[in-house]
Design an enzyme around this catalytic site. Structure first.
Site, PDB file in Angstrom:
ATOM      1  CG  ASN A 106      51.732 126.146 -35.318  1.00  0.00           C
ATOM      2  OD1 ASN A 106      50.981 125.208 -35.531  1.00  0.00           O
ATOM      3  ND2 ASN A 106      52.455 126.233 -34.215  1.00  0.00           N
ATOM      4  CB  SER A 107      50.754 122.688 -39.958  1.00  0.00           C
ATOM      5  OG  SER A 107      51.450 121.916 -38.991  1.00  0.00           O
ATOM      6  N   GLY A 108      49.481 123.365 -37.045  1.00  0.00           N
ATOM      7  CA  GLY A 108      48.513 123.009 -36.015  1.00  0.00           C
ATOM      8  C   GLY A 108      47.519 124.127 -35.757  1.00  0.00           C
ATOM      9  CE  LYS A 109      49.868 129.422 -32.307  1.00  0.00           C
ATOM     10  NZ  LYS A 109      50.456 130.778 -32.150  1.00  0.00           N
ATOM     11  CG  ASP A 150      51.943 135.496 -29.557  1.00  0.00           C
ATOM     12  OD1 ASP A 150      52.636 134.922 -30.407  1.00  0.00           O
ATOM     13  OD2 ASP A 150      52.385 135.825 -28.444  1.00  0.00           O
ATOM     14  CE  LYS A 174      43.981 122.239 -28.135  1.00  0.00           C
ATOM     15  NZ  LYS A 174      45.191 122.261 -28.980  1.00  0.00           N
ATOM     16  CB  THR A 204      49.609 130.908 -38.223  1.00  0.00           C
ATOM     17  OG1 THR A 204      50.433 130.019 -37.456  1.00  0.00           O
ATOM     18  CG2 THR A 204      48.652 130.084 -39.072  1.00  0.00           C
ATOM     19  CG  HIS A 263      44.509 128.323 -25.171  1.00  0.00           C
ATOM     20  ND1 HIS A 263      44.484 126.946 -25.259  1.00  0.00           N
ATOM     21  CD2 HIS A 263      45.582 128.702 -25.927  1.00  0.00           C
ATOM     22  CE1 HIS A 263      45.482 126.524 -26.016  1.00  0.00           C
ATOM     23  NE2 HIS A 263      46.154 127.576 -26.434  1.00  0.00           N
ATOM     24  NE  ARG A 264      45.293 128.910 -31.240  1.00  0.00           N
ATOM     25  CZ  ARG A 264      46.047 127.952 -30.678  1.00  0.00           C
ATOM     26  NH1 ARG A 264      45.624 126.704 -30.651  1.00  0.00           N
ATOM     27  NH2 ARG A 264      47.219 128.243 -30.159  1.00  0.00           N
TER      28      ARG A 264
END
Length: 210
Positions: A15-18, A74, A180, A13, A193-194
């Protein structure tokens, strides 16, 4: 047969959040994680028609480039009244500047244009682990809830501030990281979900330290 992950892995990734979420999820397992972004790996073109296909494209690319096991997520938000959109194109709705405030506003605008009263939505996460020899594992998680407007909270990332899961009065944007995507390992439960996808991954491919 499931294969265990250990040592060093690549999180495919940019994406820093992921990346933050995945590192926190991996912490109890003693696995060293480095991201595709930190390794300056190019982002592969995502040509899949399903979340799992795009996750596999990213994981395979990172595994081939590094010779290390790699896993990719994803994910996206699917809005019932918008026929499942933005879905696979959730990131693209935010544009090249990753402006998710604009993306959330677009969802709200399109709901209004349709006169929709149904605000049901769900997040999907597909996690694929790929090894350099071609072995792969797929895990999926979903969480259902309602869209709120205006968005609430400054935590999380992406569409989190406008999504309230059924299990909480707070949006993902109002929940702490632990609330979360923390996992109740004893009872096998998770909220996001993750985290739900990761719970399945961990059961098959990871062993907790100690």
């Amino acid at each position: 047969m499931a294969r265990l992950l250990s040592g060093r892995v690549v999180i495919a990734t940019h994406n820093s959040g992921k990346l933050k979420e995945m590192r926190e999820l991996l912490a109890p397992f003693g696995v060293e994680a480095v991201s595709a972004g930190e390794l300056d790996l190019p982002e592969p073109v995502e040509t899949g028609t399903m979340f799992a296909e795009n996750a596999a494209i990213k994981a395979r690319s990172a595994a081939a480039a590094t010779g290390l096991p790699a896993f990719a997520d994803d994910s996206g938000i699917c809005v019932e009244a918008l026929d499942g959109a933005p879905g696979l194109f959730s990131a693209r709705w935010a544009g090249g500047s990753k402006d998710f405030s604009a993306a959330m506003a677009r969802i709200e605008r399109e709901l209004a244009q349709r006169g929709a009263t149904n605000r049901r939505a769900h997040f999907v996460s597909a996690l694929v682990v790929a090894w350099p020899d071609g072995h792969e594992e797929l895990f999926e998680g979903r969480v259902f809830g309602e869209l709120v407007w205006p968005p609430r909270g400054t935590l999380g990332f992406g569409y989190d501030p406008m999504f309230k899961p059924d299990e909480s009065p707070l949006t993902f944007g109002e929940l702490s990281s632990e609330e979360k995507h923390g996992i109740d390992w004893e009872n096998g439960r998770a909220l996001s979900h993750r985290a739900r996808a990761f719970l399945s991954l961990a059961a098959s491919c990871l062993r907790r330290e100690g």
